[in-house]
Scaffold this motif. Structure first.
Motif, PDB file in Angstrom:
ATOM      1  N   ARG A  76       0.906  -1.100   0.026  1.00 28.33           N
ATOM      2  CA  ARG A  76       0.119  -0.085   0.170  1.00 28.33           C
ATOM      3  C   ARG A  76       0.864   1.301   0.073  1.00 28.33           C
ATOM      4  NH1 ARG A  76      -4.266   2.776  -1.856  1.00 28.33           N
ATOM      5  NH2 ARG A  76      -4.973   4.394  -0.252  1.00 28.33           N
ATOM      6  N   ILE A  77       2.113   1.252   0.623  1.00 30.64           N
ATOM      7  CA  ILE A  77       2.891   2.354   0.796  1.00 30.64           C
ATOM      8  C   ILE A  77       3.277   2.660  -0.729  1.00 30.64           C
ATOM      9  CG2 ILE A  77       5.117   3.338   1.480  1.00 30.64           C
ATOM     10  CD1 ILE A  77       4.847   1.459   3.948  1.00 30.64           C
ATOM     11  N   ALA A  78       3.582   1.561  -1.369  1.00 31.51           N
ATOM     12  CA  ALA A  78       4.180   1.504  -2.839  1.00 31.51           C
ATOM     13  C   ALA A  78       2.936   2.238  -3.557  1.00 31.51           C
ATOM     14  CB  ALA A  78       4.685   0.346  -3.546  1.00 31.51           C
ATOM     15  N   GLU A  79       1.758   1.906  -3.484  1.00 33.11           N
ATOM     16  CA  GLU A  79       0.624   2.316  -4.268  1.00 33.11           C
ATOM     17  C   GLU A  79       0.625   3.934  -4.029  1.00 33.11           C
ATOM     18  OE1 GLU A  79      -2.530  -1.207  -4.267  1.00 33.11           O
ATOM     19  OE2 GLU A  79      -2.546   0.255  -2.808  1.00 33.11           O
ATOM     20  N   LEU A  80       0.531   4.456  -2.683  1.00 32.96           N
ATOM     21  CA  LEU A  80       0.332   5.806  -2.555  1.00 32.96           C
ATOM     22  C   LEU A  80       1.841   6.646  -2.924  1.00 32.96           C
ATOM     23  CD1 LEU A  80      -0.874   5.594   1.174  1.00 32.96           C
ATOM     24  CD2 LEU A  80      -2.034   6.056  -1.148  1.00 32.96           C
ATOM     25  N   LEU A  81       2.837   6.071  -2.881  1.00 33.02           N
ATOM     26  CA  LEU A  81       3.969   6.749  -3.441  1.00 33.02           C
ATOM     27  C   LEU A  81       4.016   6.924  -4.793  1.00 33.02           C
ATOM     28  CD1 LEU A  81       6.858   7.816  -2.522  1.00 33.02           C
ATOM     29  CD2 LEU A  81       7.719   5.625  -2.524  1.00 33.02           C
ATOM     30  N   GLU A  82       3.550   5.838  -5.702  1.00 32.59           N
ATOM     31  CA  GLU A  82       3.116   5.851  -7.088  1.00 32.59           C
ATOM     32  C   GLU A  82       2.433   7.137  -7.475  1.00 32.59           C
ATOM     33  OE1 GLU A  82       4.055   5.007 -10.897  1.00 32.59           O
ATOM     34  OE2 GLU A  82       4.296   3.280  -9.521  1.00 32.59           O
ATOM     35  N   GLY A  83       1.299   7.310  -6.565  1.00 34.82           N
ATOM     36  CA  GLY A  83       0.394   8.440  -6.745  1.00 34.82           C
ATOM     37  C   GLY A  83       1.059   9.864  -6.519  1.00 34.82           C
ATOM     38  N   ARG A  84       2.113  10.076  -5.801  1.00 30.44           N
ATOM     39  CA  ARG A  84       2.658  11.216  -5.577  1.00 30.44           C
ATOM     40  C   ARG A  84       4.197  11.194  -6.320  1.00 30.44           C
ATOM     41  NH1 ARG A  84       1.387  12.323   0.680  1.00 30.44           N
ATOM     42  NH2 ARG A  84       2.576  14.334   0.126  1.00 30.44           N
ATOM     43  N   ALA A 110      12.681   3.469  -5.634  1.00 28.97           N
ATOM     44  CA  ALA A 110      12.163   3.440  -4.250  1.00 28.97           C
ATOM     45  C   ALA A 110      10.915   2.778  -4.255  1.00 28.97           C
ATOM     46  CB  ALA A 110      12.151   4.667  -3.966  1.00 28.97           C
ATOM     47  N   ILE A 111       9.809   2.952  -5.262  1.00 31.57           N
ATOM     48  CA  ILE A 111       8.695   2.340  -5.395  1.00 31.57           C
ATOM     49  C   ILE A 111       8.870   0.951  -5.561  1.00 31.57           C
ATOM     50  CG2 ILE A 111       6.526   2.062  -6.422  1.00 31.57           C
ATOM     51  CD1 ILE A 111       6.853   5.203  -7.437  1.00 31.57           C
ATOM     52  N   ASP A 112       9.802   0.362  -6.524  1.00 29.64           N
ATOM     53  CA  ASP A 112       9.880  -1.050  -6.874  1.00 29.64           C
ATOM     54  C   ASP A 112      10.471  -1.646  -5.630  1.00 29.64           C
ATOM     55  OD1 ASP A 112       9.065  -0.517  -9.359  1.00 29.64           O
ATOM     56  OD2 ASP A 112      10.987  -0.519 -10.388  1.00 29.64           O
ATOM     57  N   ARG A 113      11.350  -0.943  -4.962  1.00 29.86           N
ATOM     58  CA  ARG A 113      12.019  -1.727  -3.737  1.00 29.86           C
ATOM     59  C   ARG A 113      10.898  -2.020  -2.418  1.00 29.86           C
ATOM     60  NH1 ARG A 113      18.075  -0.194  -2.830  1.00 29.86           N
ATOM     61  NH2 ARG A 113      18.000  -0.703  -4.924  1.00 29.86           N
ATOM     62  N   TRP A 114       9.901  -1.073  -2.466  1.00 34.45           N
ATOM     63  CA  TRP A 114       8.716  -1.329  -1.426  1.00 34.45           C
ATOM     64  C   TRP A 114       7.936  -2.647  -1.825  1.00 34.45           C
ATOM     65  CZ3 TRP A 114       8.482   0.340   3.210  1.00 34.45           C
ATOM     66  CH2 TRP A 114       8.772   1.625   3.436  1.00 34.45           C
ATOM     67  N   VAL A 115       7.903  -2.669  -3.215  1.00 41.45           N
ATOM     68  CA  VAL A 115       7.062  -4.027  -3.747  1.00 41.45           C
ATOM     69  C   VAL A 115       7.925  -5.160  -3.658  1.00 41.45           C
ATOM     70  CG1 VAL A 115       6.181  -4.812  -5.735  1.00 41.45           C
ATOM     71  CG2 VAL A 115       5.722  -2.411  -5.434  1.00 41.45           C
ATOM     72  N   LEU A 196       3.224   7.528   4.804  1.00 43.66           N
ATOM     73  CA  LEU A 196       3.086   6.526   5.732  1.00 43.66           C
ATOM     74  C   LEU A 196       1.855   6.837   6.626  1.00 43.66           C
ATOM     75  CD1 LEU A 196       6.728   5.989   6.922  1.00 43.66           C
ATOM     76  CD2 LEU A 196       5.482   4.574   5.272  1.00 43.66           C
ATOM     77  N   ALA A 197       1.702   8.106   6.843  1.00 40.20           N
ATOM     78  CA  ALA A 197       0.382   8.448   7.841  1.00 40.20           C
ATOM     79  C   ALA A 197      -0.727   8.226   7.102  1.00 40.20           C
ATOM     80  CB  ALA A 197       0.875   9.993   8.280  1.00 40.20           C
ATOM     81  N   THR A 198      -0.853   8.246   5.797  1.00 41.27           N
ATOM     82  CA  THR A 198      -2.248   8.088   5.107  1.00 41.27           C
ATOM     83  C   THR A 198      -2.274   6.614   4.541  1.00 41.27           C
ATOM     84  OG1 THR A 198      -1.120   9.164   3.087  1.00 41.27           O
ATOM     85  CG2 THR A 198      -2.460  10.519   4.596  1.00 41.27           C
ATOM     86  N   SER A 199      -1.373   5.673   4.922  1.00 40.39           N
ATOM     87  CA  SER A 199      -1.304   4.525   4.395  1.00 40.39           C
ATOM     88  C   SER A 199      -1.784   3.696   5.681  1.00 40.39           C
ATOM     89  CB  SER A 199      -0.117   4.120   3.956  1.00 40.39           C
ATOM     90  OG  SER A 199       1.048   3.745   5.062  1.00 40.39           O
ATOM     91  N   ASP A 200      -1.766   2.502   5.562  1.00 39.51           N
ATOM     92  CA  ASP A 200      -2.221   1.434   6.720  1.00 39.51           C
ATOM     93  C   ASP A 200      -1.163   1.132   7.499  1.00 39.51           C
ATOM     94  OD1 ASP A 200      -4.693   1.297   5.285  1.00 39.51           O
ATOM     95  OD2 ASP A 200      -3.754  -0.218   3.932  1.00 39.51           O
ATOM     96  N   VAL A 201      -0.092   1.787   7.785  1.00 35.61           N
ATOM     97  CA  VAL A 201       1.041   1.656   8.579  1.00 35.61           C
ATOM     98  C   VAL A 201       0.725   2.120   9.915  1.00 35.61           C
ATOM     99  CG1 VAL A 201       3.597   2.272   9.335  1.00 35.61           C
ATOM    100  CG2 VAL A 201       2.834   1.806   6.759  1.00 35.61           C
ATOM    101  N   PRO A 202       0.748   1.365  11.000  1.00 41.36           N
ATOM    102  CA  PRO A 202       0.088   1.846  12.323  1.00 41.36           C
ATOM    103  C   PRO A 202       1.155   3.053  12.904  1.00 41.36           C
ATOM    104  CG  PRO A 202       0.027  -0.432  12.292  1.00 41.36           C
ATOM    105  CD  PRO A 202       0.725   0.015  11.141  1.00 41.36           C
ATOM    106  N   GLY A 203       0.507   4.134  13.458  1.00 41.89           N
ATOM    107  CA  GLY A 203       1.499   5.012  14.288  1.00 41.89           C
ATOM    108  C   GLY A 203       2.514   4.355  15.080  1.00 41.89           C
TER     109      GLY A 203
END
Length: 286
Positions: A76-84, A110-115, A196-203
């Motif tokens: 999900r982080i990769a998805e959001l990073l792709e959008g920005r 960086a996106i590919d590395r998250w994936v 990260l704050a707008t993804s599913d990563v817990p605080g």
């Protein structure tokens, strides 16, 4: 009619929130030619301690999440990073002084590395764990478990890719992280914290500090509630003294790396931040 621009305020990222440094300190972030870009928060010892508290509080929930769930969160982080992508490309161009094509390659990698790391989340245990041959009526199984709270010094010459390369493998294994971003190139790190704050990563799972690595790292190296110390980006520091300080509290230490691709994607980077638990279980003789 002309309007005033609204400059971005770059804060810390601790416990899923964006506080200013408790000390009130900031420092100027400039381009390679010395032009002003932004003010960034300069983290203090209290900020580092707060980040460790947040990471420790989040550890149980993150470590006990299923590997499949952790992989989905990282994807999900990769998805959001792709959008920005455009935002990160612009920040890297302005801060690192590279071409737009070079900045785009860094963001894409960086996106590919998250994936890449997300894909390992529910697989690395099968690769690194095993059933051990023993003599007797027992099953003997070894499985990797997260080390705990990991303090990281990110590569200092990379805005985004270096940071992702050290944070992602620690998260795959179920660790929580306190990472010191590049002092000279911190803008993409704080923008990543917004992802990260707008993804599913817990605080509290990822905590990002900006400021002087030379000032902050010794506090984390000697902190009794930090379980491991990743010094990948600490080559310019007196890292031997940091390693000695970490030894006082029996921390796992990853030494600085050399080469052109710091923290290249590797299964070894995941397993380096795990502990092996071995379980014995009786089996029927019938």
């Amino acid at each position: 009619m002309s309007r005033l621009a609204v400059p971005k305020t770059y804060k810390l990222y601790i416990g899923g929130k964006f506080p200013r440094s408790e000390s009130g300190r900031t420092y100027e972030v400039v381009t390679k030619r010395g032009a002003f870009l932004a003010n960034a928060a300069k983290a203090s010892r209290k900020d580092a301690r707060d980040a460790v508290v947040a990471a420790r509080s989040a550890l149980s929930g993150w470590a006990n999440a299923t590997p499949y769930n952790r992989g989905q969160v990282l994807y999900r982080i990769a998805e959001l990073l792709e959008g920005r992508r455009a935002q990160f490309v612009d920040e890297i161009v302005s801060s690192e002084g590279v071409s737009a094509s070079a900045a785009t390659r860094q963001v894409d990698e960086a996106i590919d590395r998250w994936v890449w790391y997300a894909g390992w989340a529910d697989k690395y245990v099968q690769v690194t764990g095993n059933a051990n041959p023993v003599s007797g009526p027992y099953f003997n199984l070894s499985v990797p478990e997260p080390t705990g709270v990991v303090a990281i010094v990110a590569p200092q010459d990379s805005s985004l890719l270096g940071l992702v390369s050290v944070v992602a493998p620690a998260l795959v294994a179920g660790n929580t992280v306190v990472v010191i971003a590049s002092e000279r190139l911190p803008l993409s790190a704080i923008s990543l914290s917004e992802v990260l704050a707008t993804s599913d990563v817990p605080g509290g799972v990822v905590n990002i500090l900006t400021g002087s690595a030379g000032e902050i790292t010794p506090w984390l190296a000697s902190h009794a509630d930090v379980n491991a110390l990743d010094l990948t980006g600490a080559a310019a520091l007196d890292w031997v003294d940091l390693e000695i300080a970490a030894a006082d509290t029996l921390k796992r230490v990853l030494r600085p790396e050399g080469g052109t691709d710091l923290a290249a994607p590797s299964l070894d980077r995941i397993t380096a931040l795990t502990e092996t638990k071995t379980v014995w279980h009786t089996k029927s003789l019938i």
